[in-house]
Write an enzyme that holds these catalytic residues in place. Structure first.
Site, PDB file in Angstrom:
ATOM      1  N   PHE A  56       0.758  -1.236  -0.020  1.00  0.00           N
ATOM      2  CA  PHE A  56      -0.238   0.037  -0.061  1.00  0.00           C
ATOM      3  C   PHE A  56       0.810   1.317   0.103  1.00  0.00           C
ATOM      4  O   PHE A  56       0.371   2.344  -0.202  1.00  0.00           O
ATOM      5  CB  PHE A  56      -0.974  -0.072   1.264  1.00  0.00           C
ATOM      6  CG  PHE A  56      -2.208  -0.579   1.294  1.00  0.00           C
ATOM      7  CD1 PHE A  56      -3.190  -0.129   0.789  1.00  0.00           C
ATOM      8  CD2 PHE A  56      -2.142  -2.075   1.758  1.00  0.00           C
ATOM      9  CE1 PHE A  56      -4.433  -0.768   0.837  1.00  0.00           C
ATOM     10  CE2 PHE A  56      -3.503  -2.652   1.926  1.00  0.00           C
ATOM     11  CZ  PHE A  56      -4.653  -1.912   1.047  1.00  0.00           C
ATOM     12  N   ALA A  57       2.039   1.059   0.460  1.00  0.00           N
ATOM     13  CA  ALA A  57       2.898   2.286   0.534  1.00  0.00           C
ATOM     14  C   ALA A  57       3.079   3.258  -0.736  1.00  0.00           C
ATOM     15  O   ALA A  57       3.636   2.863  -1.648  1.00  0.00           O
ATOM     16  CB  ALA A  57       4.305   1.939   1.205  1.00  0.00           C
ATOM     17  N   GLU A  59       3.221   7.740  -1.868  1.00  0.00           N
ATOM     18  CA  GLU A  59       3.031   8.976  -2.034  1.00  0.00           C
ATOM     19  C   GLU A  59       1.577   9.000  -2.906  1.00  0.00           C
ATOM     20  O   GLU A  59       1.753   8.762  -3.838  1.00  0.00           O
ATOM     21  CB  GLU A  59       4.155   9.920  -2.363  1.00  0.00           C
ATOM     22  CG  GLU A  59       5.494  10.031  -1.638  1.00  0.00           C
ATOM     23  CD  GLU A  59       5.137  11.070  -0.479  1.00  0.00           C
ATOM     24  OE1 GLU A  59       4.037  11.751  -0.507  1.00  0.00           O
ATOM     25  OE2 GLU A  59       6.041  10.914   0.221  1.00  0.00           O
ATOM     26  N   THR A  99      -3.832   2.599  -8.875  1.00  0.00           N
ATOM     27  CA  THR A  99      -5.015   3.607  -8.596  1.00  0.00           C
ATOM     28  C   THR A  99      -5.677   3.698 -10.268  1.00  0.00           C
ATOM     29  O   THR A  99      -5.099   3.324 -11.026  1.00  0.00           O
ATOM     30  CB  THR A  99      -4.426   5.037  -8.415  1.00  0.00           C
ATOM     31  OG1 THR A  99      -5.499   6.009  -8.655  1.00  0.00           O
ATOM     32  CG2 THR A  99      -3.183   5.250  -9.309  1.00  0.00           C
ATOM     33  N   ASP A 100      -6.790   3.961 -10.116  1.00  0.00           N
ATOM     34  CA  ASP A 100      -7.467   4.204 -11.440  1.00  0.00           C
ATOM     35  C   ASP A 100      -6.956   5.376 -12.270  1.00  0.00           C
ATOM     36  O   ASP A 100      -6.973   5.426 -13.278  1.00  0.00           O
ATOM     37  CB  ASP A 100      -9.032   4.337 -11.341  1.00  0.00           C
ATOM     38  CG  ASP A 100      -9.354   5.632 -10.322  1.00  0.00           C
ATOM     39  OD1 ASP A 100      -8.720   6.120  -9.861  1.00  0.00           O
ATOM     40  OD2 ASP A 100     -10.737   5.894 -10.364  1.00  0.00           O
ATOM     41  N   GLU A 101      -6.153   6.337 -11.648  1.00  0.00           N
ATOM     42  CA  GLU A 101      -5.419   7.495 -12.230  1.00  0.00           C
ATOM     43  C   GLU A 101      -4.584   6.912 -13.165  1.00  0.00           C
ATOM     44  O   GLU A 101      -4.042   7.773 -14.096  1.00  0.00           O
ATOM     45  CB  GLU A 101      -4.978   8.371 -11.248  1.00  0.00           C
ATOM     46  CG  GLU A 101      -5.901   8.979 -10.338  1.00  0.00           C
ATOM     47  CD  GLU A 101      -5.609  10.192  -9.458  1.00  0.00           C
ATOM     48  OE1 GLU A 101      -4.507  10.668  -9.813  1.00  0.00           O
ATOM     49  OE2 GLU A 101      -5.929  10.386  -8.447  1.00  0.00           O
ATOM     50  N   TYR A 126       2.099  12.275  -9.856  1.00  0.00           N
ATOM     51  CA  TYR A 126       1.583  11.212  -8.868  1.00  0.00           C
ATOM     52  C   TYR A 126       1.274   9.873  -9.745  1.00  0.00           C
ATOM     53  O   TYR A 126       1.635   8.786  -9.557  1.00  0.00           O
ATOM     54  CB  TYR A 126       0.376  11.729  -7.952  1.00  0.00           C
ATOM     55  CG  TYR A 126      -0.309  10.362  -7.627  1.00  0.00           C
ATOM     56  CD1 TYR A 126       0.251   9.462  -6.801  1.00  0.00           C
ATOM     57  CD2 TYR A 126      -1.778  10.255  -7.898  1.00  0.00           C
ATOM     58  CE1 TYR A 126      -0.449   8.323  -6.412  1.00  0.00           C
ATOM     59  CE2 TYR A 126      -2.257   9.110  -7.549  1.00  0.00           C
ATOM     60  CZ  TYR A 126      -1.737   8.196  -6.534  1.00  0.00           C
ATOM     61  OH  TYR A 126      -2.596   7.199  -6.208  1.00  0.00           O
ATOM     62  N   ALA A 128       1.557   9.184 -12.966  1.00  0.00           N
ATOM     63  CA  ALA A 128       2.773   8.488 -13.880  1.00  0.00           C
ATOM     64  C   ALA A 128       3.761   7.894 -12.951  1.00  0.00           C
ATOM     65  O   ALA A 128       4.138   6.682 -13.312  1.00  0.00           O
ATOM     66  CB  ALA A 128       3.460  10.107 -14.589  1.00  0.00           C
ATOM     67  N   LYS A 130       2.643   6.227 -10.269  1.00  0.00           N
ATOM     68  CA  LYS A 130       1.897   4.786 -10.048  1.00  0.00           C
ATOM     69  C   LYS A 130       1.964   4.078 -11.327  1.00  0.00           C
ATOM     70  O   LYS A 130       2.213   2.750 -11.119  1.00  0.00           O
ATOM     71  CB  LYS A 130       0.735   5.227  -9.476  1.00  0.00           C
ATOM     72  CG  LYS A 130       0.447   5.710  -8.116  1.00  0.00           C
ATOM     73  CD  LYS A 130       1.076   4.868  -6.917  1.00  0.00           C
ATOM     74  CE  LYS A 130       0.261   3.741  -6.996  1.00  0.00           C
ATOM     75  NZ  LYS A 130       0.847   2.857  -5.656  1.00  0.00           N
ATOM     76  N   ARG A 190     -15.811  12.014  -9.436  1.00  0.00           N
ATOM     77  CA  ARG A 190     -14.887  10.910  -8.845  1.00  0.00           C
ATOM     78  C   ARG A 190     -15.822   9.928  -8.527  1.00  0.00           C
ATOM     79  O   ARG A 190     -17.070   9.986  -8.158  1.00  0.00           O
ATOM     80  CB  ARG A 190     -14.184  11.595  -7.689  1.00  0.00           C
ATOM     81  CG  ARG A 190     -13.064  12.460  -7.931  1.00  0.00           C
ATOM     82  CD  ARG A 190     -11.992  11.880  -8.782  1.00  0.00           C
ATOM     83  NE  ARG A 190     -10.767  12.695  -9.287  1.00  0.00           N
ATOM     84  CZ  ARG A 190     -10.739  13.763 -10.188  1.00  0.00           C
ATOM     85  NH1 ARG A 190     -11.772  13.714 -11.099  1.00  0.00           N
ATOM     86  NH2 ARG A 190      -9.500  14.474 -10.370  1.00  0.00           N
ATOM     87  N   ASP A 248      -8.312  26.164  -9.812  1.00  0.00           N
ATOM     88  CA  ASP A 248      -8.313  24.868 -10.368  1.00  0.00           C
ATOM     89  C   ASP A 248      -6.812  24.102 -10.159  1.00  0.00           C
ATOM     90  O   ASP A 248      -5.849  24.866 -10.105  1.00  0.00           O
ATOM     91  CB  ASP A 248      -8.549  24.760 -11.470  1.00  0.00           C
ATOM     92  CG  ASP A 248      -9.481  23.363 -12.016  1.00  0.00           C
ATOM     93  OD1 ASP A 248      -9.555  22.412 -11.257  1.00  0.00           O
ATOM     94  OD2 ASP A 248      -9.893  23.313 -13.027  1.00  0.00           O
TER      95      ASP A 248
HETATM   96  O1  TDX Z   1      -9.647  21.156  -1.782  1.00  0.00           O
HETATM   97  C1  TDX Z   1      -9.826  20.183  -2.533  1.00  0.00           C
HETATM   98  N1  TDX Z   1     -10.733  20.724  -3.490  1.00  0.00           N
HETATM   99  C2  TDX Z   1     -11.466  20.173  -4.450  1.00  0.00           C
HETATM  100  O2  TDX Z   1     -12.401  20.449  -5.386  1.00  0.00           O
HETATM  101  C3  TDX Z   1      -9.097  19.116  -2.848  1.00  0.00           C
HETATM  102  C4  TDX Z   1      -8.219  18.440  -1.943  1.00  0.00           C
HETATM  103  C5  TDX Z   1      -9.742  18.616  -4.050  1.00  0.00           C
HETATM  104  N2  TDX Z   1     -10.469  18.763  -4.552  1.00  0.00           N
HETATM  105  C6  TDX Z   1     -11.056  17.981  -5.934  1.00  0.00           C
HETATM  106  C7  TDX Z   1      -9.929  17.478  -7.040  1.00  0.00           C
HETATM  107  C8  TDX Z   1     -10.484  16.076  -7.271  1.00  0.00           C
HETATM  108  O3  TDX Z   1     -11.429  16.315  -8.598  1.00  0.00           O
HETATM  109  O4  TDX Z   1     -11.721  16.851  -5.369  1.00  0.00           O
HETATM  110  C9  TDX Z   1     -11.460  15.767  -6.366  1.00  0.00           C
HETATM  111  C10 TDX Z   1     -10.924  14.672  -5.239  1.00  0.00           C
HETATM  112  O5  TDX Z   1      -9.568  15.218  -4.907  1.00  0.00           O
HETATM  113  P1  TDX Z   1      -8.345  14.491  -4.054  1.00  0.00           P
HETATM  114  O6  TDX Z   1      -8.969  14.006  -2.667  1.00  0.00           O
HETATM  115  O7  TDX Z   1      -7.217  14.996  -4.083  1.00  0.00           O
HETATM  116  O8  TDX Z   1      -8.307  13.017  -4.974  1.00  0.00           O
HETATM  117  P2  TDX Z   1      -7.824  12.544  -6.399  1.00  0.00           P
HETATM  118  O9  TDX Z   1      -6.867  13.806  -7.163  1.00  0.00           O
HETATM  119  O10 TDX Z   1      -8.924  12.272  -7.207  1.00  0.00           O
HETATM  120  O11 TDX Z   1      -7.121  11.340  -6.023  1.00  0.00           O
HETATM  121  C11 TDX Z   1      -7.439  10.539  -5.265  1.00  0.00           C
HETATM  122  O12 TDX Z   1      -8.086   9.296  -5.836  1.00  0.00           O
HETATM  123  C12 TDX Z   1      -7.304   8.345  -6.488  1.00  0.00           C
HETATM  124  C13 TDX Z   1      -6.253  10.034  -4.246  1.00  0.00           C
HETATM  125  O13 TDX Z   1      -5.589  11.099  -3.816  1.00  0.00           O
HETATM  126  C14 TDX Z   1      -5.307   9.138  -5.157  1.00  0.00           C
HETATM  127  O14 TDX Z   1      -4.248   8.474  -4.066  1.00  0.00           O
HETATM  128  C15 TDX Z   1      -6.082   7.878  -5.518  1.00  0.00           C
HETATM  129  O15 TDX Z   1      -5.100   7.493  -6.603  1.00  0.00           O
END
Ligand code: TDX
Length: 310
Positions: A56-57, A59, A99-101, A126, A128, A130, A190, A248
Site C-alpha cells: 500500500f505504501a 506518496e 490507482t484508477d488514475e 503522482y 505517472a 504509480k 470521482r 483549479d
Molecule cells: O480541496 C480540494 N478541493 C477540490 O475540489 C481538494 C483537496 C480536491 N478537490 C477536488 C480534486 C478532485 O477532483 O476533489 C477531487 C478529489 O481530490 P483528491 O481527494 O485530491 O483526490 P484525487 O486527486 O481524485 O486522487 C485520489 O483518488 C485516486 C487519491 O488522492 C489518489 O491517491 C488515488 O489514487
C-alpha cells in the site's frame, strides 16, 4: 499472511502520523516498523520474515506531486523496485495496490468506464509514478516469475484519511465553520468507494486472485465534487452553495469511473457500503469524534493550500 499465524506489519515513513492510526488494533497481531520502503535493507528483512506482502505504501496526493514531485519518484517507483527485488529473492507473494488514475481521465459524458484493458495514460507526476510502478510489477512477474497481482482502485473515503484529501478537508472545514474549497467549477467527477470495501477487495484478491492478473476495484459511486460538498453542507444544515470555488488544480483530471465486473464475477466480491450518502454520514461522525487525530495536521495543510490560492 496465513490463517494459522496472521501477522500484520506496517511500514511507515518516519515523518508519517500513521502510528496513531494503528491504535485499537490487536497488539499481538501488529508490529509497527518505522522505516522507508526505499531502504532495501529494512524491506529485505521484513519480506524475508513473511509469506505475503500487500504493498500500500505510496506518496498518494496529486496536489503534493504538483508542488514537489521528487518524493513520488522515490517512494512509488524506487520503493516498489525494492519490494519487488525482495519478493523475487524470497519468492514471496505480492499484491500491489494502485490507482484508477493510471488510465488518465474520461469525458464527463463518456458512456465508457475504465476496465483492465484501458490503455495507460497518466496525467500527473503522482499518477505517472504509480503507472511506472505497475509496469515494474508486470515486468517482474513476466521476467522473474514473481507471484504478484495488481489492483487499481477508485477514490477512497472513510475514517483515518489525511485532511489534505477532498472529503476530509471539506468535512473539517465545515466543522471549523469555514466554507468548503472546491477547485474550478466543481464539475469534476470521482468514483467513491469506502476504504473498508477497498480492503475487502484486496483481501479477496490476495486469497483468490490469479497470479499476474490485474483487478479494478470500484463501487459505482460516481459523484461530481459539487454533489459531494452539497451533501456535507446539507448534513451540517448549511446551504448547498455555501462554498468557495477556488483556483483549479493544474492538469485536473475530469472524470474517473471504474467497471469492476471482473472482480465481481471472477472472484465474487461486492462492496458493503453500497450507499455513498450513508457511508459519508458515518465518515462525518468519525471526524467529529476524532478531532484530536486530525487537528494537529489541519493548520499546515490549510497553509499549503492557501499559498496556492486553494
Ligand atoms: O480541496 C480540494 N478541493 C477540490 O475540489 C481538494 C483537496 C480536491 N478537490 C477536488 C480534486 C478532485 O477532483 O476533489 C477531487 C478529489 O481530490 P483528491 O481527494 O485530491 O483526490 P484525487 O486527486 O481524485 O486522487 C485520489 O483518488 C485516486 C487519491 O488522492 C489518489 O491517491 C488515488 O489514487
Amino acid at each position: 499472511m496465513t490463517t494459522s499465524a496472521t501477522y500484520y506489519v506496517a511500514i511507515v515513513n518516519s515523518l508519517g502520523c500513521e502510528g496513531e492510526s494503528l491504535e485499537g488494533l490487536p497488539q499481538d497481531r501488529v508490529e509497527l516498523v518505522v522505516g522507508d520502503i526505499v531502504d532495501g535493507t529494512v524491506v529485505d528483512k521484513l519480506v524475508s520474515e513473511h509469506d505475503a506482502v500487500v504493498h500500500f505504501a505510496a506518496e498518494s496526493h496529486n496536489d503534493n506531486s504538483l508542488t514537489e514531485p521528487g518524493p513520488f519518484i522515490q517512494t512509488n517507483i524506487v520503493g516498489t523496485f525494492q519490494i519487488l527485488e525482495a519478493c523475487r529473492r524470497h519468492d514471496t507473494r505480492l499484491h500491489h495496490i494502485s490507482t484508477d488514475e493510471v488510465y488518465g481521465d474520461l469525458a464527463l459524458d463518456d458512456p465508457q468506464r475504465f476496465t483492465e484493458a484501458t490503455p495507460y495514460n497518466p496525467s500527473s507526476p503522482y499518477s505517472a509514478a504509480k503507472a511506472g510502478s505497475d509496469h515494474l510489477v508486470r515486468a517482474w512477474v513476466r521476467s522473474f516469475g514473481v507471484r504478484a497481482t495488481i489492483s487499481n482502485c477508485s477514490n477512497n473515503y472513510g475514517p483515518w484519511q489525511h485532511v489534505e484529501k477532498f472529503i476530509p478537508r471539506q468535512i473539517t472545514n465545515v466543522i471549523d465553520g469555514e466554507r468548503p474549497k472546491v477547485y474550478g467549477a466543481g464539475t469534476n467527477v470521482r468514483d467513491w468507494i469506502h476504504a473498508e470495501d477497498h480492503s475487502s477487495a484486496v483481501w479477496t484478491i490476495l486469497e483468490r486472485g490469479r497470479i499476474g492478473e490485474t483487478y479494478l476495484i470500484g463501487a459505482d459511486g460516481e459523484r461530481t465534487n459539487l454533489e459531494v460538498v452539497g451533501r456535507i453542507l446539507e448534513h451540517f444544515g448549511r446551504a448547498a452553495d455555501d462554498l468557495d470555488l477556488v483556483t483549479d488544480r493544474a492538469g485536473h483530471d475530469l472524470r474517473y469511473a471504474i467497471d469492476s465486473t471482473k472482480l465481481r464475477t471472477e472472484l465474487g466480491w461486492a462492496p458493503t457500503y453500497d450507499h455513498f450518502e450513508e457511508g459519508l454520514a458515518r465518515t462525518i461522525a468519525w471526524y467529529q469524534a476524532h478531532d484530536d487525530w486530525w487537528r494537529p495536521h489541519k493548520e499546515a495543510t490549510e497553509a499549503f493550500y492557501a499559498a496556492k490560492g486553494q
